[in-house]
Design an enzyme around this catalytic site. Structure first.
Site, mmCIF file in Angstrom:
data_model
loop_
_atom_site.group_PDB
_atom_site.id
_atom_site.type_symbol
_atom_site.label_atom_id
_atom_site.label_comp_id
_atom_site.label_asym_id
_atom_site.label_seq_id
_atom_site.Cartn_x
_atom_site.Cartn_y
_atom_site.Cartn_z
ATOM 1 C CG ASP A 297 -1.947 -1.113 1.156
ATOM 2 O OD1 ASP A 297 -2.201 -1.624 0.048
ATOM 3 O OD2 ASP A 297 -2.498 -1.482 2.220
ATOM 4 N N GLY A 298 2.044 1.196 0.604
ATOM 5 C CA GLY A 298 2.920 2.367 0.612
ATOM 6 C C GLY A 298 3.372 2.752 -0.785
ATOM 7 C CG ASN A 367 -4.380 5.896 3.287
ATOM 8 O OD1 ASN A 367 -5.191 5.492 2.466
ATOM 9 N ND2 ASN A 367 -3.394 5.149 3.733
ATOM 10 C CG ASP A 397 -3.877 11.997 22.595
ATOM 11 O OD1 ASP A 397 -3.722 12.855 23.478
ATOM 12 O OD2 ASP A 397 -3.651 10.789 22.774
#
Length: 526
Positions: A297-298, A367, A397
């Site tokens: 996927d990268g 993404n 956060d």
């Protein structure tokens, strides 16, 4: 002494509370001042645009004045011609009225005597229609009891020679719906995805069917992108480049790093093409017909990030692709099922900017974009707006704005929902919110989400785009996110739904549990 110490400590607490309230009031006043400043700049920008439009229309007004002055004589001539026409038109109307009254009297007399000559009445009506051609929808006929009717409102598709005693049909009013965006400078793009048939709203076919790609002409050029530092990928790349060139006679582009590796292995790979600098990458979509990725996927994320505009179809291959020849042969022959993976267009607007269109270089993410607290130990304080409507204030956060393709990545780990990548939308997922009722949202694709760091925030925030290119967001800075007009088309092994379900089953082991034993106690038959 103890009593005096107690009184002194209470006085100190009171002073501390007063100082804290003063600080909060100051921060609130600064935030309100920043908001008024932003509104002032927006109004000023609108006024400047209006002044430019007015100055640009001065020439048009001069031409209009000249035309009015020069056409007065022509207008008088037209009046001289039109007045007699109007006079004769009124005379014709009066004659038609008299003819209609005479015809109705004849019909009434014929009905009274029980003998109606339908053919004679039809001829009389035809003469009336010749004298009044402007009535396109008038229709005459002999009714059951000799009563004549003129159906003005009826369906155009109805047969003019049908029976005279049919029911009157009122035609539905026609209308048109169109998508709109905020302002003429907005980055939203119109899409005709809804059809309107006789006033009935139906969804278009592209939102309810699988998408298929069919080549109208044979592909000529292929770009191969590989995962670096992988021996198996290098071996697969050599085999694929040789097969595409010798068997399919295609032009092959690779990255400069890959070309050096190929030429070092064999001088026969001199036909492989590449680019010299980053300026040539922006023109790749005009040369490349197909993109092949060798990796995970990268590698697909890297391929999508190379194209800042339109993206050619991407065919992803995993590391264990043994039968790539059959797959590529099917892809090059077509048709193939594809998935349109939407991207987010993200822009950073600094506090010193005059308006929301004065931004830094935009980012395209496949993404997600993440806004977090970075190395700070304080809670992130973020004000969230959706098309200028206040959504909420995030205290935690951070926040994730994800595409539906990225719904199975960071957003899933933060508690977001898994969404089919073909569904257009923006996922709004908080990261560890300090609240029990903060649930994730899924927003429609046409909205613009604005995330702002307020002036009363204790620390700045950090934004990262697909895990890269971190940007500091100071107090008063904002991040604008909207759907990009250029999706990433990826080839499917079967179709988009089958691939999505297989990925969450095989990759995430979704809802995987041991099946309940069948030989246990059971409900008795009732």
């Amino acid at each position: 002494m103890d009593e005096h110490l107690i009184e002194f400590s209470e006085a100190l607490r009171t002073v501390a509370k007063a100082l804290r309230r003063a600080a909060e009031g100051k921060a609130s006043a600064q935030a309100e001042a920043a908001e008024w400043k932003r509104r002032y700049e927006l109004e000023r920008t609108r006024n400047i645009q209006m002044e430019r439009k007015v100055s640009g229309n001065n020439n048009c007004e001069m031409v209009q004045h000249w035309w009015i002055r020069s056409s007065l004589d022509n207008a008088m001539d037209m009046l001289r011609i039109m007045l007699p026409c109007l006079f004769f038109w009124e005379v014709g109307k009066e004659q038609n009225k008299r003819i209609a009254e005479a015809r109705m009297a004849e019909q009434f007399s014929a009905e009274k005597n029980g003998d109606i000559d339908c053919e004679r009445v039809k001829n009389s009506d035809n003469q009336s229609m010749l004298q009044n051609e402007s009535n396109e929808y008038s229709e005459t006929g002999c009714m059951k009891h000799g009563i004549w009717s003129h159906e003005v409102l009826r369906d155009r598709e109805s047969d003019s020679n049908s029976n005279a005693d049919r029911n009157k049909i009122m035609r539905k009013a026609s209308f048109k719906l169109s998508w709109w965006c905020n302002g003429e400078n907005g980055d939203q793009h119109k899409h005709d995805i809804v059809s309107f048939e006789r006033g009935n709203i139906t969804t278009a076919e592209r939102s309810s069917k699988q998408i298929s790609l069919k080549w109208e002409s044979d592909p000529q050029t292929v770009l191969i992108l590989t995962k670096p530092n992988s021996v198996s990928v290098r071996i697969l790349c050599v085999q694929m480049v040789r097969w595409l060139r010798e068997r399919k006679k295609l032009n092959v582009y690779v990255e400069p790093r890959v070309k050096v590796e190929l030429v070092a292995e064999s001088s026969n790979f001199s036909y492989v093409q590449t680019w010299k600098d980053d300026s040539e990458i922006s023109h790749l979509h005009m040369k490349v017909d197909l993109v092949i990725t060798l990796g995970g996927d990268g590698t697909v994320l890297w391929a999508a990030s190379m194209f800042k505009g339109p993206v050619p179809p991407i065919v992803p291959f995993s590391l264990d692709s043994e039968h790539f020849k059959d797959c590529l042969d099917s892809v090059l022959r077509g048709p193939i099922s594809i998935t349109l993976r939407h991207r987010l267009l993200c822009r950073v607007v600094r506090d010193a900017a005059k308006n929301e269109y004065e931004t830094e270089e935009p980012f395209l993410v496949l993404n997600e974009v993440t806004i977090d607290r970075g190395i700070s130990s304080y809670l992130t304080n973020l004000e969230c707006y959706c098309d200028n409507s206040f959504v909420t204030c995030v205290q935690g956060d951070g926040l994730i704005l994800s595409t539906t393709s990225g719904s199975t990545a960071y957003s899933l780990a933060a508690g977001g929902s898994m969404v089919h990548p073909q569904v257009p939308g923006i996922l709004f997922t908080p990261i560890c919110p300090h609240s029990l009722s903060f649930r994730p949202l899924i927003l429609p694709e046409h909205v613009t989400v604005r995330i702002m760091v307020p002036f009363n925030s204790r620390s700045p925030a950090w934004a990262s785009f697909d895990g890269k290119d971190r940007k500091l967001l100071a107090a008063g800075d904002a991040l604008l996110c909207s759907m990009a007009p250029w999706p990433v088309p990826t080839a499917c092994q079967v179709d988009s739904t089958n691939d999505f379900l297989r990925s969450i089953h095989d990759g995430l082991h979704w809802n995987l549990r041991k099946t309940q034993s069948f030989d246990g106690p059971r409900d008795r038959d009732l």
